[in-house]
Scaffold this active site. Structure first.
Site, mmCIF file in Angstrom:
data_model
loop_
_atom_site.group_PDB
_atom_site.id
_atom_site.type_symbol
_atom_site.label_atom_id
_atom_site.label_comp_id
_atom_site.label_asym_id
_atom_site.label_seq_id
_atom_site.Cartn_x
_atom_site.Cartn_y
_atom_site.Cartn_z
ATOM 1 N N HIS A 292 -50.098 22.159 -51.042
ATOM 2 C CA HIS A 292 -50.871 20.843 -50.795
ATOM 3 C C HIS A 292 -52.034 21.862 -49.551
ATOM 4 O O HIS A 292 -50.618 22.338 -49.170
ATOM 5 C CB HIS A 292 -51.152 19.879 -50.567
ATOM 6 N N ASP A 304 -43.125 23.131 -46.587
ATOM 7 C CA ASP A 304 -44.339 22.467 -46.828
ATOM 8 C C ASP A 304 -45.776 21.592 -46.406
ATOM 9 O O ASP A 304 -45.935 21.301 -45.311
ATOM 10 C CB ASP A 304 -43.547 20.936 -46.257
ATOM 11 N N GLU A 338 -52.827 16.048 -48.469
ATOM 12 C CA GLU A 338 -51.355 15.382 -49.339
ATOM 13 C C GLU A 338 -50.697 14.656 -47.938
ATOM 14 O O GLU A 338 -50.444 13.493 -48.538
ATOM 15 C CB GLU A 338 -50.867 16.187 -49.873
ATOM 16 N N GLU A 339 -50.328 15.570 -46.547
ATOM 17 C CA GLU A 339 -49.869 13.998 -45.497
ATOM 18 C C GLU A 339 -49.894 13.123 -45.874
ATOM 19 O O GLU A 339 -48.944 11.931 -45.278
ATOM 20 C CB GLU A 339 -49.756 15.463 -44.588
ATOM 21 N N ASP A 366 -43.660 21.256 -54.302
ATOM 22 C CA ASP A 366 -43.840 20.110 -53.615
ATOM 23 C C ASP A 366 -42.847 19.987 -52.211
ATOM 24 O O ASP A 366 -42.456 19.192 -51.685
ATOM 25 C CB ASP A 366 -45.677 19.316 -52.969
ATOM 26 N N HIS A 436 -41.569 18.323 -41.946
ATOM 27 C CA HIS A 436 -42.068 17.871 -40.726
ATOM 28 C C HIS A 436 -41.577 17.856 -39.294
ATOM 29 O O HIS A 436 -41.724 17.198 -38.513
ATOM 30 C CB HIS A 436 -42.101 16.288 -40.802
#
Lengths: 473, 473
Positions: A292, A304, A338-339, A366, A436
């Protein structure tokens, strides 16, 4: 011309034998033969696999996926759903894929959530002044501009919150849940706000979902439950959660002032980004490679999921460099949003599911592009048997492990609908240290590891796309 | 009365024998006997050592050092030299030591540096906007209120800076030196500003001195060289240093705007904090136990050096609990302003060095109170032989290693002057992950590990203080 009865009767014992053989004995033999044939077919790709691996690991393409990812993330930075940075990222990638000479490069429109963080701060004002480092959670509402100041109730679990529900009214609930695993513990990030709101809390602060912290807050998406008031919610660090838990155990009154400028704007336009190597014999049949393109609004989104994007792109480039055009199409899709819950992937599925019988294998990276171990696979026993042979081609880089598929991802809808699915499996022990956070940068990435991941990715995609038959379902 | 010549002559053979024995044979035998005796003497402490260990690890005192440290650091927070927090910390500790019933609790005045951080920020404005997380370095000057905005020159070493000296004028020098070891790499933090100023730079930004980062900046002291302009200097994260290095390699122009409100105020009054268990036979002779009470102005200073403080205090409490009063005095000194260059320790040495012959052993814990391994020791071979026997008493907790002493510390002046010195040695692999960061909190500390460190600390201090003889010099 038809045969006479006598001749038929004369053949009867043979026919009976043939029937028995087909139904009882020979079918298994046929299957075995068939797998044996496929095994032979796959082992015929050894030299090609070795060529791909060499190009990626020691050859001209060495470190290319790392360098591309560094240039991309250093230039664009992070790129949350709805942001101008994500627009820039999609344009950047679209141009880069065209410039790289890939085929059918195009964008497919997607409506995506547009949440913005705004300014945010949290200050403990009792029992002493202490500035906390926080990250508001995606979809959280903000506070008023004065913020919310309230006493804190610290709990270690949802069970404790329920058993102390009468104490929660008007308070800020602080969750100091221990980290068990991401899959299990992330429930506190996802549902902490609504569970706190149900018992009358005015905000919730959640210990970051990570095993390791250098006072590092982790953001992520959260879900308000229907019919429950929306209260502001953010992640705090392990350090601050543990400190408040100790203070609470000592009977100290804790008061926190939380300010969050978060807001949700109208859905924005975004795109899934697509590029292909078109198949030579069955262009309508597809092996799908993906990662992504969006990220959180912190760090660089290099891990990520910049890594997944870069090795998927690199896989196409490697095959193009070697002039390898498989029978089926290899299609890369770089998901958007995606998130926010696989938004781009889910709209892609809705648009393309009519063609599901042509989807041979869906692949996704991912969970980091660390030192690769092999694949996590979802499919029938027969398909698994074929994939077991495919990963044997990766013996030169020692990544022949085929494990059962793990948790939910952007290829889940396809897998649930019966399409074989494969995810990259790497030595991802440190993934959730950086996940994140502001620490999700190129510093986490290693060119050597990315070379190996790219080689694995390209070999699997190419061989599956080039086999005589699609994977059994 | 004197002896007649004939009698003296009659004794001659015996005198010759005695002389030979003394000079050639008997002295070594005496020494061996003496060490054998000391070994026997020390092995007599096995039961007492076991009692101390039991009390600290499984007994009533279990987790006390951790709980005390948590209460202290949660209440006071961090406490930099010159700050009100450090004053509060010293008062807190003074009261706590008195309340704990220790002897000769008192403060010894020290003049300490008073540097304040103020507001600080760094923004990369070219090639794109990016907010950097920084920590200004102790003793750095600030910028003007508008800040300094300049192009960046990235170097990987002092050598590269010198070879590119002509490019540095008017620029901000960014050091992206690799982490080799703290002892080696810290030179960039200590001298980076002056080296950059020598070639005309207007500021310097230094990659934090750590092997691991989650976008974590590390602060620390820095030294301006005489006759070189004072330029503002701060540490940046590994992530940002590496990113700027990549951008520079791509030929991109990098511009950073740095704002620092740092300033140095007049020296402040502070104190070394002292408590004792007074010796029963030689109260003037001293085994000194120590850690430093000040910290940086980030995190909680729980690891650096709250742990050293807490186990030194705990060692006294354990002996007091067991009614163990050694022949010599055990004196705990909690240094002030260690982080500014051992200021409290050096003034203590000046005040007490006249009494140096009474200092039996000086001990310090300032590299973390992780799982203990043993001691690092500095002293003569004879003293080392004695200490080898002392650490054998720690076999029940498997911490019997005696290694050579490492780098400079708060007890260095004593050791240089010939006093035997011992530092706590623990499994400190992660020490520099948290060192001088917002992550130096109680989360780094483990009650189990601190129990073990306290036991080790108390056994060594007690036994050395109670032996018939001081350690040989």
């Amino acid at each position: 011309m038809m045969m006479g009865t006598d001749r038929v009767l004369g053949l009867l014992p043979l026919l009976v034998l043939a029937f028995l053989c087909e139904s009882l004995y020979c079918k298994p033999n046929n299957d075995v033969r068939s797998l044996a044939e496929i095994t032979r077919e796959i082992s015929g790709y050894r030299a090609i696999a070795q060529k791909i691996i060499h190009l990626a690991v020691q050859g001209e393409a060495q470190n290319r996926s790392y360098d591309r990812l560094a240039a991309f993330t250093d230039t664009v930075g992070n790129r949350i759903s709805g942001s101008r940075n994500l627009e820039v990222a999609i344009k950047y990638m679209y141009s880069a894929l065209i410039q790289d000479g890939l085929e059918n490069v195009h964008l497919e429109q997607v409506k995506v959530p547009h949440w913005v963080r705004g300014q945010e701060s949290a200050m403990m004002v009792l029992p002493r002044n202490h500035t906390m480092t926080i990250l508001g959670l995606g979809s959280s509402v903000g506070t008023s501009s004065q913020g919310v100041e309230a006493e804190v109730l610290v709990v270690e679990s949802f069970e404790e919150l329920r058993s102390r529900a009468s104490e929660a009214k008007g308070k800020i609930v602080v969750y100091n849940q221990p980290f068990v695993s991401y899959g299990e513990t992330v429930a506190y990030r996802a549902y902490g706000a609504s569970e706190a709101a149900k018992v009358g809390a005015v905000a919730s602060l959640i210990r970051s979902i990570t095993p390791v912290s250098i006072n590092s807050p982790h953001t992520g998406w959260q879900d308000y439950q229907p019919g429950v008031p929306h209260i502001p919610t953010a992640c705090i660090t392990i350090e601050d959660a543990e400190m408040m838990a100790r203070m609470a155990r000592r009977g100290q009154k804790i008061v926190v002032r939380l300010r969050m400028g978060a807001q949700t704007l109208p859905d924005a336009d975004s795109f899934n980004t697509v590029a292909e190597i078109v198949g030579s014999e069955h262009p309508e049949q597809v092996v799908l490679l993906s990662g992504h393109l969006d990220s959180w609004d912190v760090g660089q989104g290099a891990m990520d999921d910049g890594g997944g994007v870069a090795i998927s792109w690199e896989a196409l480039s490697l095959l193009r460099d070697l002039g390898l055009r498989p029978k089926r199409t290899i299609r890369m899709v770089l998901w958007t949003a995606e998130e926010q819950g696989g938004v781009g992937a889910s709209q892609y599925f809705e648009r393309h599911k009519g063609n599901i019988s042509n989807f041979d294998l869906v692949m996704e990276s991912d969970l980091g592009t660390f030192s690769p171990l092999g694949l996590q696979f979802s499919g029938t026993k027969q398909a698994e048997a074929v994939m077991q042979e495919v990963v044997k081609l990766l013996a030169p880089i020692n990544t022949t492990a085929l494990e059962e598929h793990g948790e939910g991802t952007d290829i889940e809808l396809w897998m649930e609908a019966g399409v074989p699915g494969a995810s990259l499996h790497t030595a991802d022990e440190k993934y959730f240290w950086f996940h994140h956070t502001e620490g999700d940068t190129m510093t986490v990435q290693s060119p050597v590891e990315m070379n190996l991941c790219s080689a694995l990715w390209a070999v699997v995609a190419y061989v599956v796309a080039d086999l005589d038959d699609m994977l059994p379902r």
